[in-house]
Each structure stands twice: as structure tokens, then as C-alpha cells.
Design a protein around this motif. Structure first.
Motif, PDB file in Angstrom:
ATOM      1  N   SER A 179       0.847  -1.196   0.000  1.00 15.39           N
ATOM      2  CA  SER A 179       0.000   0.000   0.000  1.00 15.39           C
ATOM      3  C   SER A 179       0.882   1.246   0.000  1.00 15.39           C
ATOM      4  O   SER A 179       2.070   1.190   0.363  1.00 15.39           O
ATOM      5  CB  SER A 179      -0.914   0.018   1.228  1.00 15.39           C
ATOM      6  OG  SER A 179      -0.161   0.226   2.410  1.00 15.39           O
ATOM      7  N   LEU A 180       0.280   2.354  -0.381  1.00 19.52           N
ATOM      8  CA  LEU A 180       1.019   3.608  -0.408  1.00 19.52           C
ATOM      9  C   LEU A 180       1.430   4.021   1.002  1.00 19.52           C
ATOM     10  O   LEU A 180       2.552   4.491   1.226  1.00 19.52           O
ATOM     11  CB  LEU A 180       0.166   4.700  -1.050  1.00 19.52           C
ATOM     12  CG  LEU A 180       0.747   6.119  -1.095  1.00 19.52           C
ATOM     13  CD1 LEU A 180       2.096   6.125  -1.779  1.00 19.52           C
ATOM     14  CD2 LEU A 180      -0.223   7.065  -1.811  1.00 19.52           C
ATOM     15  N   SER A 181       0.552   3.849   1.975  1.00 24.25           N
ATOM     16  CA  SER A 181       0.871   4.253   3.345  1.00 24.25           C
ATOM     17  C   SER A 181       2.018   3.424   3.911  1.00 24.25           C
ATOM     18  O   SER A 181       2.855   3.931   4.665  1.00 24.25           O
ATOM     19  CB  SER A 181      -0.363   4.138   4.241  1.00 24.25           C
ATOM     20  OG  SER A 181      -0.802   2.801   4.323  1.00 24.25           O
ATOM     21  N   ALA A 182       2.070   2.129   3.544  1.00 25.90           N
ATOM     22  CA  ALA A 182       3.154   1.270   4.021  1.00 25.90           C
ATOM     23  C   ALA A 182       4.492   1.748   3.458  1.00 25.90           C
ATOM     24  O   ALA A 182       5.507   1.773   4.164  1.00 25.90           O
ATOM     25  CB  ALA A 182       2.901  -0.176   3.619  1.00 25.90           C
ATOM     26  N   PHE A 183       4.493   2.134   2.187  1.00 23.11           N
ATOM     27  CA  PHE A 183       5.719   2.640   1.580  1.00 23.11           C
ATOM     28  C   PHE A 183       6.120   3.970   2.199  1.00 23.11           C
ATOM     29  O   PHE A 183       7.300   4.201   2.505  1.00 23.11           O
ATOM     30  CB  PHE A 183       5.536   2.798   0.070  1.00 23.11           C
ATOM     31  CG  PHE A 183       6.700   3.464  -0.611  1.00 23.11           C
ATOM     32  CD1 PHE A 183       7.936   2.860  -0.647  1.00 23.11           C
ATOM     33  CD2 PHE A 183       6.550   4.709  -1.201  1.00 23.11           C
ATOM     34  CE1 PHE A 183       9.021   3.475  -1.268  1.00 23.11           C
ATOM     35  CE2 PHE A 183       7.624   5.327  -1.822  1.00 23.11           C
ATOM     36  CZ  PHE A 183       8.855   4.711  -1.854  1.00 23.11           C
TER      37      PHE A 183
ATOM     38  N   GLU B 149       7.209   9.218   6.302  1.00 24.79           N
ATOM     39  CA  GLU B 149       6.192  10.195   5.924  1.00 24.79           C
ATOM     40  C   GLU B 149       4.814   9.740   6.400  1.00 24.79           C
ATOM     41  O   GLU B 149       4.461   8.568   6.291  1.00 24.79           O
ATOM     42  CB  GLU B 149       6.169  10.377   4.405  1.00 24.79           C
ATOM     43  CG  GLU B 149       7.434  11.000   3.820  1.00 24.79           C
ATOM     44  CD  GLU B 149       7.520  12.488   4.099  1.00 24.79           C
ATOM     45  OE1 GLU B 149       6.460  13.139   4.240  1.00 24.79           O
ATOM     46  OE2 GLU B 149       8.652  13.011   4.185  1.00 24.79           O
ATOM     47  N   VAL B 150       4.035  10.679   6.920  1.00 28.07           N
ATOM     48  CA  VAL B 150       2.656  10.410   7.334  1.00 28.07           C
ATOM     49  C   VAL B 150       1.726  10.820   6.191  1.00 28.07           C
ATOM     50  O   VAL B 150       1.819  11.947   5.699  1.00 28.07           O
ATOM     51  CB  VAL B 150       2.297  11.196   8.607  1.00 28.07           C
ATOM     52  CG1 VAL B 150       0.835  10.970   8.988  1.00 28.07           C
ATOM     53  CG2 VAL B 150       3.217  10.799   9.756  1.00 28.07           C
ATOM     54  N   PRO B 151       0.838   9.937   5.728  1.00 28.25           N
ATOM     55  CA  PRO B 151      -0.038  10.257   4.596  1.00 28.25           C
ATOM     56  C   PRO B 151      -0.995  11.412   4.908  1.00 28.25           C
ATOM     57  O   PRO B 151      -1.743  11.368   5.888  1.00 28.25           O
ATOM     58  CB  PRO B 151      -0.823   8.961   4.354  1.00 28.25           C
ATOM     59  CG  PRO B 151      -0.005   7.892   4.990  1.00 28.25           C
ATOM     60  CD  PRO B 151       0.661   8.536   6.161  1.00 28.25           C
ATOM     61  N   THR B 152      -0.958  12.450   4.096  1.00 34.90           N
ATOM     62  CA  THR B 152      -1.917  13.559   4.162  1.00 34.90           C
ATOM     63  C   THR B 152      -2.388  13.847   2.749  1.00 34.90           C
ATOM     64  O   THR B 152      -1.601  13.790   1.796  1.00 34.90           O
ATOM     65  CB  THR B 152      -1.295  14.830   4.775  1.00 34.90           C
ATOM     66  OG1 THR B 152      -0.146  15.223   4.004  1.00 34.90           O
ATOM     67  CG2 THR B 152      -0.864  14.585   6.214  1.00 34.90           C
ATOM     68  N   GLY B 153      -3.681  14.145   2.598  1.00 30.37           N
ATOM     69  CA  GLY B 153      -4.260  14.347   1.273  1.00 30.37           C
ATOM     70  C   GLY B 153      -4.163  15.780   0.787  1.00 30.37           C
ATOM     71  O   GLY B 153      -3.561  16.646   1.415  1.00 30.37           O
TER      72      GLY B 153
ATOM     73  N   PRO C 212      -4.101   6.867  -4.366  1.00 27.32           N
ATOM     74  CA  PRO C 212      -3.918   8.067  -3.545  1.00 27.32           C
ATOM     75  C   PRO C 212      -5.146   8.398  -2.699  1.00 27.32           C
ATOM     76  O   PRO C 212      -5.014   9.023  -1.638  1.00 27.32           O
ATOM     77  CB  PRO C 212      -3.653   9.166  -4.588  1.00 27.32           C
ATOM     78  CG  PRO C 212      -3.182   8.449  -5.793  1.00 27.32           C
ATOM     79  CD  PRO C 212      -3.911   7.139  -5.793  1.00 27.32           C
ATOM     80  N   LYS C 213      -6.341   8.004  -3.153  1.00 30.03           N
ATOM     81  CA  LYS C 213      -7.563   8.307  -2.402  1.00 30.03           C
ATOM     82  C   LYS C 213      -7.743   7.371  -1.215  1.00 30.03           C
ATOM     83  O   LYS C 213      -8.516   7.667  -0.302  1.00 30.03           O
ATOM     84  CB  LYS C 213      -8.781   8.229  -3.332  1.00 30.03           C
ATOM     85  CG  LYS C 213      -8.768   9.288  -4.426  1.00 30.03           C
ATOM     86  CD  LYS C 213     -10.020   9.186  -5.288  1.00 30.03           C
ATOM     87  CE  LYS C 213     -10.013  10.266  -6.377  1.00 30.03           C
ATOM     88  NZ  LYS C 213     -11.224  10.183  -7.249  1.00 30.03           N
ATOM     89  N   ASN C 214      -7.055   6.244  -1.238  1.00 32.23           N
ATOM     90  CA  ASN C 214      -7.144   5.291  -0.139  1.00 32.23           C
ATOM     91  C   ASN C 214      -5.763   4.670   0.087  1.00 32.23           C
ATOM     92  O   ASN C 214      -5.511   3.528  -0.303  1.00 32.23           O
ATOM     93  CB  ASN C 214      -8.176   4.205  -0.436  1.00 32.23           C
ATOM     94  CG  ASN C 214      -8.490   3.355   0.785  1.00 32.23           C
ATOM     95  OD1 ASN C 214      -7.861   3.496   1.835  1.00 32.23           O
ATOM     96  ND2 ASN C 214      -9.457   2.469   0.658  1.00 32.23           N
ATOM     97  N   PRO C 215      -4.850   5.434   0.722  1.00 29.34           N
ATOM     98  CA  PRO C 215      -3.460   4.984   0.838  1.00 29.34           C
ATOM     99  C   PRO C 215      -3.279   3.731   1.686  1.00 29.34           C
ATOM    100  O   PRO C 215      -2.254   3.060   1.585  1.00 29.34           O
ATOM    101  CB  PRO C 215      -2.753   6.191   1.472  1.00 29.34           C
ATOM    102  CG  PRO C 215      -3.839   6.935   2.187  1.00 29.34           C
ATOM    103  CD  PRO C 215      -5.061   6.754   1.334  1.00 29.34           C
ATOM    104  N   GLU C 216      -4.281   3.408   2.525  1.00 28.64           N
ATOM    105  CA  GLU C 216      -4.176   2.222   3.371  1.00 28.64           C
ATOM    106  C   GLU C 216      -4.548   0.942   2.632  1.00 28.64           C
ATOM    107  O   GLU C 216      -4.247  -0.162   3.074  1.00 28.64           O
ATOM    108  CB  GLU C 216      -5.091   2.370   4.598  1.00 28.64           C
ATOM    109  CG  GLU C 216      -4.783   3.575   5.465  1.00 28.64           C
ATOM    110  CD  GLU C 216      -3.515   3.389   6.273  1.00 28.64           C
ATOM    111  OE1 GLU C 216      -3.073   2.231   6.406  1.00 28.64           O
ATOM    112  OE2 GLU C 216      -2.969   4.388   6.767  1.00 28.64           O
ATOM    113  N   GLN C 217      -5.231   1.110   1.502  1.00 29.51           N
ATOM    114  CA  GLN C 217      -5.764  -0.042   0.775  1.00 29.51           C
ATOM    115  C   GLN C 217      -4.656  -0.887   0.157  1.00 29.51           C
ATOM    116  O   GLN C 217      -3.785  -0.390  -0.550  1.00 29.51           O
ATOM    117  CB  GLN C 217      -6.718   0.429  -0.324  1.00 29.51           C
ATOM    118  CG  GLN C 217      -7.325  -0.702  -1.145  1.00 29.51           C
ATOM    119  CD  GLN C 217      -8.270  -0.169  -2.214  1.00 29.51           C
ATOM    120  OE1 GLN C 217      -8.858   0.893  -2.057  1.00 29.51           O
ATOM    121  NE2 GLN C 217      -8.395  -0.897  -3.313  1.00 29.51           N
ATOM    122  N   GLY C 218      -4.691  -2.192   0.441  1.00 24.47           N
ATOM    123  CA  GLY C 218      -3.742  -3.104  -0.169  1.00 24.47           C
ATOM    124  C   GLY C 218      -4.136  -3.398  -1.606  1.00 24.47           C
ATOM    125  O   GLY C 218      -5.254  -3.098  -2.041  1.00 24.47           O
TER     126      GLY C 218
END
Length: 264
Positions: free
Chosen positions: A105-109, A115-119, A167-173
Motif C-alpha cells: 500500500s502507499l501508506s506502508a511505503f 512520511e505520514v499520509p496527508t491528502g 492516492p484516495k485510499n493509501p491504506e488499501q492493499g
């Protein structure tokens, strides 16, 4: 001839750096925070701010590095590609593989980069995704020119890459993992000549690309420096801050970031 004030100050700073680097290297090893940076991108650095051109040149004595961008993508700049190169180099040294997994996922990377995911248009998600694409689409040409020698090497950062990120759901695998396959010569460069760094220091300095460059450069120089060496401000400006109009402005900015580095 008596040493001038700048030379004395430089020698004093270098001695402080040498002492702190020795302590830091052992502490990083004990904490499991030892990472690596690509030597070519320590000797000459990427842009600090967004360039208007599709090519960028840095010089360090006889060594010169040019980064060429895909015209529809642009050049990498700022702190994120520096953190990304450190991540890729560390993983390449650790796994001894050209193919680097970038997470499900994007958040894992982004967590790997600290980096903390912010939209939003100016958020970290947009920034990380854009800078990753810019870096992977770049090519680097390194040359060394002296009176009796002319040599060079071309480094493609990535042979191929796939980024399965939402990008709209960075936690999504995702079904497929994102990855990059490093260019063969880039892989050889980062694994044969890596510069050890403390990953905690990179995180502490990541708000300033110049501070990151200064830290990595000092770490590299102190690894082989055998005696005090005076470097002219004009040479440092060519390596770190050619975009500064006046050398006085560069000197002021460099010393500010050097103080932050010495606190590490």
C-alpha cells in the motif's frame, strides 16, 4: 602565514564533526539504524527546489553529474527523492537484488520514508507519488575530466517500475505489489560504493534538502579524510547551492544548515 578566521573555524568544525561521526556510527549500528546513500548523489546533489528545465548539472571539482528528466514528468527535487534514494540504496545493499519491493500500500511505503499520509494537492501523498515517479523516470550521467583522463558512466535509476497505489485510499492493499527494478549500473554504483548514514539523522533533517546533502557529504568526506582540508566557498556553492545568486547568501544558508547537522 597565519590562518584566517574562516580557516580556523573550518578546522574546528571538522574536528567536531569527526568526533561526532565516530560516536554516531557506533550508536547507529547498535540501534539498527544504519542505512546507505548513493555515492554519486553525495558527491553531487539533486535540485533543492522545483527546476524549470528538464536537465540539471552539479559539479564537484573534476566530477560532474547531470540529471536528465522525461520532459512530461520532470526532475526530482526536494527531500523526498533523497530519502527515496537512501531507502533504495539501503534495500539494495541489504537484499543484494536489483528488484526492490515497495510495499502493498502507499501508506506502508510512506512509512518506510518516515512520511505520514496527508491528502490534498500539497499533501504528502501527492508529493511522495510525484517525486517517486520523477526519480524513477530520471537518467544520470556522471563524468570525470582531468588533464590526463576523461571518463564517464550513464546511470538509469530504474529499468522498470510499477506503482499500484491508490492516492484516495493509501491504506488499501493491492493484488500486485509495487516495485522498482533498478538500472544495472545504478545498482552496481549503490552497492559497490555505498555511503553509510544514520537513518535517524536523515529523518531529523528531512525538512531541508540542503541539510540532508550536508550531512551525507560530511559523513562521506570524514570516512576517508586524513588531514584538515580547506574547501573554497565557491567550490561548495557549485556542489550544494549553485542556484544561489550571491556567494554571501549561499554561505549564510550553508552555515545555518551545518549547525543543524552538527546537533545530530
Amino acid at each position: 602565514m597565519a590562518e584566517n578566521k574562516d580557516t580556523k573555524s573550518y578546522k574546528r568544525i571538522m574536528q567536531l564533526v569527526e568526533n561526532s561521526m565516530a560516536i554516531e556510527a557506533e550508536a547507529a549500528k547498535e540501534a539498527g539504524a544504519v542505512g546507505y546513500m548513493a555515492r554519486a548523489l553525495v558527491q553531487a546533489t539533486m535540485p533543492h527546489s522545483k527546476p524549470t528545465e528538464t536537465s540539471f548539472v552539479r559539479e564537484n571539482g573534476a566530477f560532474s553529474m547531470a540529471i536528465m528528466a522525461h520532459p512530461k514528468v520532470g526532475l526530482p527535487y526536494g527531500s523526498v527523492p533523497r530519502l527515496l534514494v537512501a531507502y533504495l540504496t539501503t534495500e539494495a545493499v541489504r537484499t543484494k537484488s536489483r528488484e526492490i519491493e515497495l510495499g502493498d500500500s502507499l501508506s506502508a511505503f510512506m512509512a518506510e520514508l518516515g512520511e505520514v499520509p496527508t491528502g490534498g494537492r500539497r499533501g504528502s501523498i501527492t508529493r511522495v507519488k510525484e517525486q517517486t515517479r520523477r526519480l524513477f523516470a530520471s537518467n544520470i550521467a556522471c563524468t570525470y575530466t582531468a588533464d590526463d583522463m576523461d571518463a564517464g558512466v550513464n546511470l538509469a535509476v530504474a529499468d522498470s517500475y510499477e506503482l499500484w497505489w491508490n492516492p484516495k485510499n493509501p491504506e488499501q492493499g493491492t493484488v500486485f505489489s509495487s516495485f522498482v527494478k533498478l538500472g544495472e549500473r545504478f545498482f552496481e554504483e549503490v552497492t559497490q560504493n555505498p555511503v553509510p548514514v544514520d537513518l535517524r539523522a536523515l529523518q531529523a533533517l528531512k525538512k531541508s534538502p540542503m541539510a540532508l546533502d550536508t550531512y551525507c557529504w560530511l559523513t562521506y568526506r570524514m570516512s576517508y579524510l586524513s588531514k584538515p582540508t580547506v574547501i573554497p566557498w565557491a567550490a561548495l556553492q557549485m556542489q550544494f547551492g549553485a542556484e544561489f545568486g550571491r556567494i554571501q547568501d549561499f554561505k549564510k544558508g550553508f552555515l545555518k544548515h551545518l549547525k543543524a547537522v552538527l546537533l545530530m
